[in-house]
Design a protein around this motif. Sequence first.
Motif, short mmCIF file in Angstrom:
data_model
loop_
_atom_site.label_atom_id
_atom_site.label_comp_id
_atom_site.label_asym_id
_atom_site.label_seq_id
_atom_site.Cartn_x
_atom_site.Cartn_y
_atom_site.Cartn_z
N GLY A 55 0.81 -1.21 0.00
CA GLY A 55 0.00 0.00 0.00
C GLY A 55 0.84 1.26 0.00
N ARG A 56 2.13 1.11 0.29
CA ARG A 56 3.05 2.25 0.26
C ARG A 56 3.77 2.31 -1.09
N PRO A 57 4.26 3.48 -1.48
CA PRO A 57 5.01 3.57 -2.74
C PRO A 57 6.24 2.69 -2.71
N GLY A 58 6.57 2.08 -3.85
CA GLY A 58 7.71 1.19 -3.96
C GLY A 58 8.98 1.93 -4.31
N PRO A 59 10.04 1.17 -4.63
CA PRO A 59 11.38 1.76 -4.83
C PRO A 59 11.61 2.38 -6.21
N TYR A 60 10.62 2.35 -7.10
CA TYR A 60 10.82 2.87 -8.45
C TYR A 60 10.09 4.19 -8.66
N ASP A 61 10.69 5.04 -9.50
CA ASP A 61 9.95 6.18 -10.05
C ASP A 61 9.02 5.62 -11.13
N VAL A 62 7.99 6.38 -11.45
CA VAL A 62 7.00 5.89 -12.42
C VAL A 62 6.78 6.93 -13.50
N ARG A 63 6.86 6.47 -14.75
CA ARG A 63 6.51 7.30 -15.88
C ARG A 63 5.16 6.83 -16.43
N VAL A 64 4.28 7.78 -16.62
CA VAL A 64 2.94 7.46 -17.13
C VAL A 64 2.87 7.92 -18.58
N GLY A 65 2.57 6.98 -19.47
CA GLY A 65 2.52 7.29 -20.88
C GLY A 65 1.16 7.01 -21.49
N ASP A 66 1.04 7.36 -22.75
CA ASP A 66 -0.20 7.19 -23.50
C ASP A 66 -0.13 5.91 -24.32
N LEU A 67 -1.02 4.98 -24.04
CA LEU A 67 -1.06 3.74 -24.82
C LEU A 67 -1.48 4.01 -26.26
N GLY A 68 -2.05 5.18 -26.48
CA GLY A 68 -2.52 5.55 -27.80
C GLY A 68 -1.41 5.63 -28.84
N VAL A 69 -0.17 5.84 -28.42
CA VAL A 69 0.94 5.91 -29.39
C VAL A 69 1.14 4.55 -30.05
N ALA A 70 0.63 3.49 -29.42
CA ALA A 70 0.70 2.15 -30.01
C ALA A 70 -0.63 1.76 -30.67
N GLY A 71 -1.54 2.75 -30.79
CA GLY A 71 -2.78 2.51 -31.50
C GLY A 71 -3.96 2.09 -30.67
N LEU A 72 -3.84 2.22 -29.33
CA LEU A 72 -4.93 1.77 -28.46
C LEU A 72 -5.15 2.80 -27.36
N PRO A 73 -6.37 3.31 -27.17
CA PRO A 73 -6.60 4.28 -26.10
C PRO A 73 -6.28 3.67 -24.73
N ALA A 79 4.88 -6.71 -24.36
CA ALA A 79 5.94 -7.69 -24.62
C ALA A 79 6.88 -7.26 -25.73
N GLY A 80 6.44 -6.37 -26.62
CA GLY A 80 7.25 -6.09 -27.79
C GLY A 80 7.68 -4.67 -28.00
N VAL A 81 7.31 -3.74 -27.12
CA VAL A 81 7.63 -2.33 -27.31
C VAL A 81 8.61 -1.86 -26.22
N LYS A 82 9.60 -1.08 -26.62
CA LYS A 82 10.53 -0.52 -25.65
C LYS A 82 9.80 0.48 -24.76
N LEU A 83 10.07 0.40 -23.47
CA LEU A 83 9.40 1.26 -22.52
C LEU A 83 10.34 2.35 -22.02
N GLY A 84 9.78 3.56 -21.87
CA GLY A 84 10.58 4.66 -21.38
C GLY A 84 11.77 4.94 -22.27
N ASP A 85 12.96 5.02 -21.67
CA ASP A 85 14.19 5.29 -22.44
C ASP A 85 14.88 4.01 -22.88
N GLY A 86 14.21 2.88 -22.75
CA GLY A 86 14.78 1.61 -23.16
C GLY A 86 15.49 0.86 -22.05
N ALA A 87 15.61 1.48 -20.87
CA ALA A 87 16.30 0.83 -19.75
C ALA A 87 15.41 -0.19 -19.05
N THR A 88 14.11 -0.15 -19.33
CA THR A 88 13.17 -1.10 -18.73
C THR A 88 12.59 -1.99 -19.81
N VAL A 89 12.67 -3.28 -19.62
CA VAL A 89 12.11 -4.24 -20.56
C VAL A 89 11.18 -5.19 -19.82
#
Length: 256
Positions: A43-61, A143-153
């Motif tokens: 219930g508490r925040p974890g050890p990672y920062d979080v980036r929130v993006g738009d799924l729409g860039v991959a064609g899905l709202p 499963a197939g798209v690079k996330l963020g700056d590519g450091a997370t897979v």
Amino acid sequence: MPVRGREVLGMPSVCTGPDPPAYPSPSIGTVAENVKNLIARLGRPGPYDVRVGDLGVAGLPGRVYVPVNGSGGAGRTGRKKRTSVPGLVFAHDWRISADAYHVTLRNLASWGIAVAAPDTETGFRPDHRGFAADLESSLTILAGVKLGDGATVVDVNRLYLAGHGMGAGAAVLTATGRPVTSPGSGDTPSLAGVIAVYPSDTTPSCYEAARVVEAPALVLDAGRPGSVPTGNAGRLAANWRGPVGYRKILKGSPAG
């Protein structure tokens, strides 16, 4: 830190109920038994920062939540210092936007879980089969798209489906078309598990679909009835072909 505020599905303060049935898989039994103990920590925040993006860039709202700049939690550091994380596709309830779950999904990402939440089929008469197809597309995107700056897979062997109400039923429909994760499955995206939170009826029937799903599942039932009849979590768990854990949230209602 995650923004605090009211949301449709938050972390329950109490997770209890009658003893669950015997579990075919010790790992699923462990998950169900330890939910209560994990609530306070997760219930508490974890050890990672979080980036929130738009799924729409991959064609899905919808939205995608990516854990970055952290270690521990569900993440694993691999070659080239890339962080490998599990991927979770979350499905919303009937007539509820994916944005209503923002706090919960962001918090999951802070613990090292990449989350995709499609924002489709939010109308009065949703197409459950179509929603299931959107969940499948979201799994493929994770499963197939690079996330963020590519450091997370995303680890293709740690893909999960989760949903609330109608979304839980749609997640089961999606799971029928996915092989269960097994060692040596290679690059073919499979399914590591399904989490159904207060599942609702769907067309086609999620209860019948459960009979052919071999992936492990955790099914959560509401201890309090909703204003209108929704679904039958016990029936879903009883029909599940693969390993299943069932728990009832005594103070929970179908609305969250």
